[in-house]
Design a protein around this motif. Structure first.
Motif, PDB file in Angstrom:
ATOM      1  N   MET A 125       0.838  -1.199   0.000  1.00 23.29           N
ATOM      2  CA  MET A 125       0.000   0.000   0.000  1.00 23.29           C
ATOM      3  C   MET A 125       0.874   1.249   0.000  1.00 23.29           C
ATOM      4  SD  MET A 125      -2.956  -1.163   2.660  1.00 23.29           S
ATOM      5  CE  MET A 125      -3.569  -2.844   2.600  1.00 23.29           C
ATOM      6  N   LEU A 305      -9.776   6.736 -10.291  1.00 24.75           N
ATOM      7  CA  LEU A 305      -9.088   6.847  -8.991  1.00 24.75           C
ATOM      8  C   LEU A 305     -10.057   6.690  -7.820  1.00 24.75           C
ATOM      9  CD1 LEU A 305      -6.266   9.548  -9.159  1.00 24.75           C
ATOM     10  CD2 LEU A 305      -6.022   7.159  -8.559  1.00 24.75           C
ATOM     11  N   TYR A 308     -11.126   3.062  -7.602  1.00 25.03           N
ATOM     12  CA  TYR A 308     -10.034   2.217  -7.091  1.00 25.03           C
ATOM     13  C   TYR A 308      -9.888   2.389  -5.579  1.00 25.03           C
ATOM     14  CZ  TYR A 308      -5.298   0.555  -6.172  1.00 25.03           C
ATOM     15  OH  TYR A 308      -4.213  -0.088  -5.646  1.00 25.03           O
ATOM     16  N   TYR A 309      -9.942   3.641  -5.119  1.00 26.48           N
ATOM     17  CA  TYR A 309      -9.732   3.899  -3.682  1.00 26.48           C
ATOM     18  C   TYR A 309     -10.977   3.635  -2.831  1.00 26.48           C
ATOM     19  CZ  TYR A 309      -4.893   5.039  -4.169  1.00 26.48           C
ATOM     20  OH  TYR A 309      -3.527   4.920  -4.392  1.00 26.48           O
ATOM     21  N   PRO A 313      -9.327  -0.522  -0.813  1.00 31.83           N
ATOM     22  CA  PRO A 313      -9.372  -0.572   0.655  1.00 31.83           C
ATOM     23  C   PRO A 313     -10.446  -1.531   1.189  1.00 31.83           C
ATOM     24  CG  PRO A 313      -9.253   1.700  -0.090  1.00 31.83           C
ATOM     25  CD  PRO A 313      -9.515   0.853  -1.299  1.00 31.83           C
ATOM     26  N   GLU A 355      -0.472   4.153   6.947  1.00 31.14           N
ATOM     27  CA  GLU A 355      -1.178   4.058   5.655  1.00 31.14           C
ATOM     28  C   GLU A 355      -2.079   2.829   5.623  1.00 31.14           C
ATOM     29  OE1 GLU A 355      -2.656   4.978   2.033  1.00 31.14           O
ATOM     30  OE2 GLU A 355      -1.453   6.265   3.322  1.00 31.14           O
ATOM     31  N   ARG A 359      -6.200   2.788   5.210  1.00 29.68           N
ATOM     32  CA  ARG A 359      -6.941   2.067   4.165  1.00 29.68           C
ATOM     33  C   ARG A 359      -7.896   1.036   4.775  1.00 29.68           C
ATOM     34  NH1 ARG A 359      -3.361   1.751  -1.379  1.00 29.68           N
ATOM     35  NH2 ARG A 359      -1.972   3.480  -0.901  1.00 29.68           N
ATOM     36  N   VAL A 422      -3.964  12.127  -0.491  1.00 28.69           N
ATOM     37  CA  VAL A 422      -4.621  12.124  -1.808  1.00 28.69           C
ATOM     38  C   VAL A 422      -3.632  12.546  -2.900  1.00 28.69           C
ATOM     39  CG1 VAL A 422      -6.499  13.100  -3.189  1.00 28.69           C
ATOM     40  CG2 VAL A 422      -6.897  12.468  -0.802  1.00 28.69           C
ATOM     41  N   TYR A 425      -1.917   9.577  -3.906  1.00 30.31           N
ATOM     42  CA  TYR A 425      -2.765   8.664  -4.680  1.00 30.31           C
ATOM     43  C   TYR A 425      -2.829   9.071  -6.160  1.00 30.31           C
ATOM     44  CZ  TYR A 425      -4.477   7.136  -0.052  1.00 30.31           C
ATOM     45  OH  TYR A 425      -4.569   6.669   1.235  1.00 30.31           O
TER      46      TYR A 425
END
Length: 490
Positions: A125, A305, A308-309, A313, A355, A359, A422, A425
Motif C-alpha cells: 500500500m 481513482l 479504485y480507492y 481498501p 497508511e 486504508r 490524496v 494517490y
C-alpha cells in the motif's frame, strides 16, 4: 566481477550456455553488489548461502530450465519457504512460511537463483516505498542532494534492477505498483492480464486487482521472465487455464499495420510539459515503426481513482482481518485483565503502519451497512463501465493503447508523505484503470526529463495478448533507444 551483475537475463543465459560464466560467478557478483548497496535499502532479507547453494545446483544441472542459474530478487510480498516473508509490515515480524508461492516456485523450477527478499510498501500500500517497516527504499538515480523515491509498492525491486544488484526481480501490481516504479527507475515492468500469474502464496492486498509480474532491464528479459512466472494453478480460483505462449519468440519488432489508440481523457489538466512531450514523441516513434494511430475515448477514466480507492481498501480490510497476533507474526504485550479483544486491538494498533490503518478504516467504512450501496456497490458498477470502455475500444480494432506511465518523474522522499495522502494517490492516475479492467500493461523507459531523471511510457494491451503487447513495447524500446543508467553514488 561487478560487471557480471550488469548483464541482462538474455545475455547471462547465453553466456551460461556457452560456458563463458558460471551461475556461482554471477551470483557472487550480485551478492557483492548487494553488500555494497546498503544505502539503497533495496534488499531487506539476504539469503547468500541459499543463493550460492542454488547456483551450484544450477551449474550441475544437465536439463536446464529457461532461467537456469539466473540470480533474481523476490519482492517481500511473495511467501518463500523458510525465508522471512513480512510484506514489509511489523505485524508479520518473524513469519517464515512453510510453503513457497506458486510464482516463486515457478521461477525456481525454471532454475532461477533467489538472492533475497526486496523492500516494498507495507502490504503493497503506497506509491513511494515510504510505508515499509524496513525504512525507505532509495532510487539509484540522483540529480541533486535529495534522495529520490524508487516508486511503490515494488520500490525495492525497481531500485535493485536499476542498480544492477540482480538481473531481474518480481513485483506485484494492484494499481500501478510494477509500472510506476519501473518508470521512476528507467527499467521495464509488465503487469500481465488478471489471472495470468497465480496469486497463491502472495500476501493479498486487493484480491480482484493484485497481479504479479517481472521487473527487468529490457523488454526481452520481461518476456523471458514472464513466461516462467505464468501458468495455470488449481490453488488459485482466479488463475486462467490457458496455454502460455513463447513470449520471447513473439518479439519481432514488426508492428506495421497495428492500430494504437491514444485516449483523449489521459490529457490531464496540469500535466507537466515534459510528460506531454514524451507522449508525443512516443506517438511519433510508433507511427515511424509503421503503426496507425487513432484517437479513442475512455469516458469513465475520470472516475477510476475514486473507484479504485473504494474497491482496493474494501478488499484490503477483509484480507487484513486475518492478522490478529494469534497464530503467527507480532503479538502485543498484554496488561492484566486484558482479554482476546484487547489482544486483537493492541496487536493491530502496534503492527500496522499509518497508511495500512488508513486504508483498513476506509475499507471498513465503505463496506458498513449504511454505506455499502452508496460507496462499494456504486464503485463496482463504475468499474464495470471502465472495463466496458476498453472492451468497446478493442472491439473497434485497436491493438494497444499508448499513455504516459506516471504524471511526473521520481520525486524526493518525504516530499509527498502524510501532509496529503490524496496527492500521493494521484501518482496512480494513468495506471489504475488497467487493474480495474484486468488488462495487461507495460511501462517502457523512453527518455529523460530536463533534470536527467527517467520517464516511462505505458502500453495497454488486449486481455491475454501479452505476447503482442510485448512486441509493441519492443518496437517502442528500439525506437526510443533508452540506454541511460544511474551514476553510482551508493
Amino acid at each position: 566481477m561487478s560487471e557480471l551483475s550488469k548483464l541482462k537475463i538474455a545475455e547471462a543465459r547465453d553466456a551460461l550456455k556457452k560456458g563463458d560464466v558460471t551461475s556461482v560467478e554471477l551470483t557472487e557478483a550480485c551478492l557483492a553488489e548487494i553488500d555494497a548497496a546498503g544505502a539503497l535499502n533495496a534488499f531487506v532479507h539476504n539469503t547468500p548461502d541459499l543463493a550460492l547453494e542454488q547456483a551450484k545446483a544450477a551449474d550441475a544441472r544437465k536439463d536446464a530450465g529457461s532461467l537456469n542459474g539466473i540470480p533474481l530478487g523476490i519482492k517481500d510480498l511473495f511467501c518463500t519457504k523458510g525465508v522471512a516473508s513480512q510484506a514489509a509490515s511489523k505485524i508479520l515480524d518473524g513469519f517464515k512460511p512453510e510453503y513457497e508461492s506458486t510464482v516463486s516456485q515457478n521461477l525456481l523450477d525454471a532454475g532461477a537463483v533467489m538472492l533475497g527478499k526486496l523492500n516494498m510498501d507495507e502490504f503493497a500500500m503506497g506509491s513511494s516505498n515510504e510505508t515499509s517497516v524496513y525504512g525507505d527504499a532509495v532510487n539509484p538515480w540522483k540529480v541533486d542532494d535529495r534522495k529520490l523515491t524508487p516508486g511503490g509498492s515494488s520500490g525495492g525491486s525497481a531500485a535493485a534492477v536499476a542498480a544492477d544488484l540482480c538481473l531481474g526481480a518480481t513485483g506485484t501490481d494492484t494499481g500501478g505498483s510494477i509500472r510506476q516504479p519501473a518508470a521512476f527507475t528507467g527499467i521495464t515492468g509488465i503487469k500481465p492480464t488478471y489471472g495470468r500469474c497465480s496469486r497463491w502464496g502472495i500476501v493479498a492486498f486487493a484480491s480482484s486487482l493484485d497481479q504479479a509480474g517481472p521487473m527487468t532491464k529490457d523488454v526481452r528479459d520481461a518476456a523471458i521472465m514472464l513466461q516462467a512466472m505464468c501458468g495455470h494453478d488449481p490453488k488459485d480460483s482466479t488463475s486462467a487455464d490457458l496455454p502460455v505462449p513463447d513470449f520471447e519468440a513473439m518479439l519481432t519488432g514488426d508492428i506495421k499495420g497495428k492500430t494504437i489508440g491514444i485516449p483523449r481523457e489521459y490529457h490531464m489538466d496540469g500535466m507537466p510539459d515534459e510528460i506531454e512531450a514524451l507522449w508525443a514523441e512516443g506517438r511519433k516513434m510508433l507511427t515511424d515503426a509503421g503503426a496507425k494511430l487513432v484517437d479513442i475515448s475512455l469516458p469513465h477514466t475520470k472516475y477510476a481513482l475514486p473507484t479504485y480507492y473504494v474497491i482496493a481498501p474494501a478488499e484490503a480490510s477483509s484480507n487484513l482481518a486475518r492478522y490478529d497476533g494469534v497464530r503467527f507474526g507480532h503479538r502485543a504485550k498484554l496488561g492484566q485483565g486484558d482479554g482476546i479483544t484487547e489482544m486483537y486491538e493492541k496487536t493491530r494498533a502496534e503492527g500496522f503502519g499509518q497508511e495500512v490503518k488508513r486504508r483498513v478504516m476506509v475499507g471498513t467504512y465503505v463496506l458498513s451497512a449504511g454505506f455499502y450501496d452508496a460507496y462499494y456497490n456504486r464503485a463496482r458498477k463504475v468499474r464495470a463501465l471502465i472495463k466496458k470502455d476498453f472492451e468497446d475500444v478493442f472491439a473497434q480494432g485497436v491493438d494497444a493503447i499508448l499513455t504516459p506511465a506516471t504524471p511526473s518523474a521520481a520525486f524526493g522522499l518525504g516530499e509527498m508523505t502524510d501532509a496529503d495522502p490524496v496527492a500521493m494517490y494521484l501518482n496512480d492516475v494513468f495506471t489504475v484503470t488497467v487493474n480495474l479492467a484486468g488488462l495487461p500493461g507495460i511501462s517502457v523507459p523512453a527518455g529523460l526529463d530536463k533534470q536527467g531523471l527517467p520517464l516511462g511510457l505505458q502500453l495497454i494491451g488486449r486481455p491475454w495478448e501479452e505476447g503482442d503487447l510485448l512486441n509493441t513495447a519492443y518496437a517502442l524500446e528500439q525506437a526510443a533507444g533508452f540506454v541511460a543508467k544511474p551514476k553510482k553514488w551508493w
